[in-house]
Motif scaffolding. Structure first.
Motif, short mmCIF file in Angstrom:
data_model
loop_
_atom_site.label_atom_id
_atom_site.label_comp_id
_atom_site.label_asym_id
_atom_site.label_seq_id
_atom_site.Cartn_x
_atom_site.Cartn_y
_atom_site.Cartn_z
N CYS A 267 54.49 35.73 42.61
CA CYS A 267 53.31 35.32 43.37
C CYS A 267 53.15 36.17 44.64
CB CYS A 267 53.44 33.85 43.75
SG CYS A 267 52.13 33.25 44.84
N ASN A 268 51.91 36.55 44.91
CA ASN A 268 51.58 37.31 46.12
C ASN A 268 50.19 36.89 46.58
OD1 ASN A 268 50.65 39.39 47.95
ND2 ASN A 268 52.30 40.70 47.18
N ASP A 269 50.09 36.44 47.82
CA ASP A 269 48.80 35.95 48.33
C ASP A 269 47.73 37.03 48.39
OD1 ASP A 269 49.87 33.43 48.61
OD2 ASP A 269 50.43 33.72 50.72
N ASP A 270 48.15 38.29 48.31
CA ASP A 270 47.17 39.39 48.35
C ASP A 270 46.51 39.63 46.99
OD1 ASP A 270 47.71 39.86 51.03
OD2 ASP A 270 49.32 41.28 50.58
N TYR A 271 47.04 39.00 45.96
CA TYR A 271 46.52 39.24 44.61
C TYR A 271 45.63 38.09 44.15
CZ TYR A 271 50.32 42.68 44.38
OH TYR A 271 51.16 43.75 44.63
N GLU A 272 44.49 38.44 43.58
CA GLU A 272 43.60 37.48 42.95
C GLU A 272 43.62 37.74 41.44
OE1 GLU A 272 38.85 36.35 42.50
OE2 GLU A 272 39.50 37.99 43.80
N VAL A 273 44.23 36.85 40.69
CA VAL A 273 44.33 37.03 39.24
C VAL A 273 42.98 36.69 38.61
CG1 VAL A 273 45.45 36.27 37.12
CG2 VAL A 273 46.80 36.56 39.21
N VAL A 274 42.37 37.67 37.98
CA VAL A 274 41.05 37.48 37.36
C VAL A 274 41.12 37.49 35.84
CG1 VAL A 274 39.80 38.40 39.34
CG2 VAL A 274 40.56 39.96 37.53
N GLY A 275 42.31 37.67 35.29
CA GLY A 275 42.48 37.64 33.84
C GLY A 275 43.94 37.61 33.48
N THR A 276 44.26 36.90 32.41
CA THR A 276 45.65 36.78 31.99
C THR A 276 45.75 36.94 30.48
OG1 THR A 276 45.48 34.37 31.72
CG2 THR A 276 46.20 35.19 33.88
N GLY A 277 46.92 37.40 30.05
CA GLY A 277 47.20 37.50 28.62
C GLY A 277 48.66 37.22 28.36
N CYS A 278 48.96 36.77 27.15
CA CYS A 278 50.36 36.53 26.80
C CYS A 278 50.64 37.04 25.40
CB CYS A 278 50.71 35.05 26.93
SG CYS A 278 49.76 33.94 25.89
N THR A 279 51.88 37.41 25.19
CA THR A 279 52.32 37.97 23.92
C THR A 279 53.76 37.56 23.69
OG1 THR A 279 52.42 40.02 22.62
CG2 THR A 279 53.12 40.16 24.92
N GLY A 280 54.33 38.00 22.56
CA GLY A 280 55.71 37.67 22.25
C GLY A 280 55.80 36.47 21.31
N SER A 281 57.01 36.16 20.88
CA SER A 281 57.21 35.08 19.92
C SER A 281 56.83 33.72 20.48
CB SER A 281 58.67 35.07 19.46
OG SER A 281 59.56 34.91 20.56
N GLY A 282 56.87 33.56 21.80
CA GLY A 282 56.51 32.28 22.41
C GLY A 282 55.09 32.23 22.94
N ARG A 283 54.23 33.14 22.46
CA ARG A 283 52.90 33.29 23.06
C ARG A 283 52.00 32.07 22.91
NH1 ARG A 283 53.33 36.57 18.60
NH2 ARG A 283 51.84 36.26 16.89
N GLN A 284 52.10 31.35 21.80
CA GLN A 284 51.20 30.21 21.60
C GLN A 284 51.50 29.08 22.57
OE1 GLN A 284 48.54 30.45 19.87
NE2 GLN A 284 49.03 32.35 18.80
N PHE A 285 52.78 28.79 22.78
CA PHE A 285 53.15 27.76 23.74
C PHE A 285 52.89 28.24 25.16
CE2 PHE A 285 56.24 24.90 25.91
CZ PHE A 285 55.77 23.69 25.40
N LEU A 286 53.16 29.53 25.39
CA LEU A 286 52.93 30.12 26.71
C LEU A 286 51.46 30.05 27.11
CD1 LEU A 286 54.00 31.75 29.11
CD2 LEU A 286 53.79 33.81 27.71
#
Length: 339
Positions: free
Chosen positions: A48-67
């Motif tokens: 986490c960094n207060d200077d960053y504004e997350v405008v999109g996210t993605g997930c991958t890997g074997s645990g991606r559906q739960f993630l």
């Protein structure tokens, strides 16, 4: 600053990456997977960094559906695609991508910047990092020490690489015969690489070769690969988090209008999971539902998808066949104390 977050959840580790609008890596993190919910909570808090504004996210890997449920991911893609995208971002001329994970391994063939074929082994652990870690533990060393020790080997030893159990048995025999640990570990690494490259049957391996994943930080693995390929191998400086970088790049390119990201501070929330088996059809899916307090977040494990977006009600079958069986709720709230 606007940024995109990628998370790669594997069986052994969880990787995080933040990139900016130009695709530059802002920050990354590699954590051992000590439970997907707890590890993701801890990782998001650390990155986490207060200077960053997350405008999109993605997930991958074997645990991606739960993630996807836990963090509120905008896109979900396979690790094959994520690793390919990340590699081509840094090495557009790459033709072969090799990744040896903790419990699976894969080879991807690239032609003219396009993924043309791939092969993945997630059934047997013989050609994966799990074998190295198990044998290192047997020899009383940490996995991080294996590379330097193996590179000091002076005697070439042969080991069976097609079965992790037989390999471990051979290690004990060599150890009892007085063989040096350095020679044993280098022999095991060579056996693992030899077994790994048998995956390439049917795939044309050609340079430039890019080797990534956390095992690429092991110098002995690099040397063994180069010996058998008879060619130099490229190892990205950020090799351990390439999957997370790739899915972050894909999130950036997906044109997300409004992110579903649930924030960095999931550690302040109380999550619980509920597991049951659906008996509506012969599949008898084992379903896991995730809750935040009493709020239903989503589910995984239902092949037909009917339990993905709605909670179950105890004692109320979905059909006349008694659809719910073996219902079990984990009442433990997963929270983290401040670190």
């Amino acid at each position: 600053m606007k940024c995109w977050l990628g998370v790669d959840c594997g069986s052994v580790s969880v990787k995080f990456a933040l990139i900016d609008e130009d695709g530059n890596l802002l920050d990354s993190l590699y954590l051992r997977n000590e439970g997907i919910t707890e590890t993701v909570q801890r990782g998001l808090k650390k990155i986490c960094n207060d200077d960053y504004e997350v405008v999109g996210t993605g997930c991958t890997g074997s645990g991606r559906q739960f993630l996807k449920i836990i963090m509120g991911a905008d896109i979900v893609k396979t690790e094959i695609l994520a690793h390919t995208i990340a590699t081509l971002q840094y090495y557009p001329e790459a033709r072969t991508i090799m990744d040896i994970g903790g419990e699976d391994c894969k080879i991807m063939e690239i032609r003219d910047g396009v993924l043309t074929s791939f092969i993945m082994n997630n059934v047997c652990g013989a050609g994966t990092g799990a074998v190295i870690e198990a044998i290192a533990s047997r020899l009383g060393m940490r996995i991080e020490e294996v590379g330097d020790l193996a590179l000091s080997s002076t005697q070439k030893l042969d080991f069976p690489g097609k079965c992790g159990i037989f390999c471990q048995s051979a290690v004990v025999s060599r150890l009892n015969a007085g063989a040096a640990k350095s020679d044993i570990m280098m022999g095991v690494v060579r056996a693992l690489i030899n077994n790994y490259l048998t995956l390439a049957r049917g795939i044309q391996l050609s340079p430039p070769y890019v080797f990534q994943g956390a095992t690429a930080r092991n110098g002995a693995m690099i040397q063994a690969l180069e010996e058998q390929l008879d060619h130099d191998v490229i190892v990205p400086p950020q090799c351990a988090v390439m999957g997370a970088i790739g899915i972050a790049l894909m999130a950036r390119e997906s044109g997300i209008a409004r992110t579903r990201f649930r924030g960095f501070h999931l550690d302040a929330l109380c999550h619980r999971s509920m597991n049951f088996r659906c008996e509506d059809c012969p599949n008898q899916c084992e379903v896991t539902h995730l809750y935040e307090g009493e709020k239903f977040l989503g589910g995984v494990g239902s092949r037909c998808g009917k339990w993905d977006a709605r909670p179950r009600v105890l004692g109320v079958p979905e059909s006349g066949t008694g659809a719910l069986a073996g219902a079990r709720e984990d009442p433990v709230c997963i929270t983290l104390s401040p670190s």
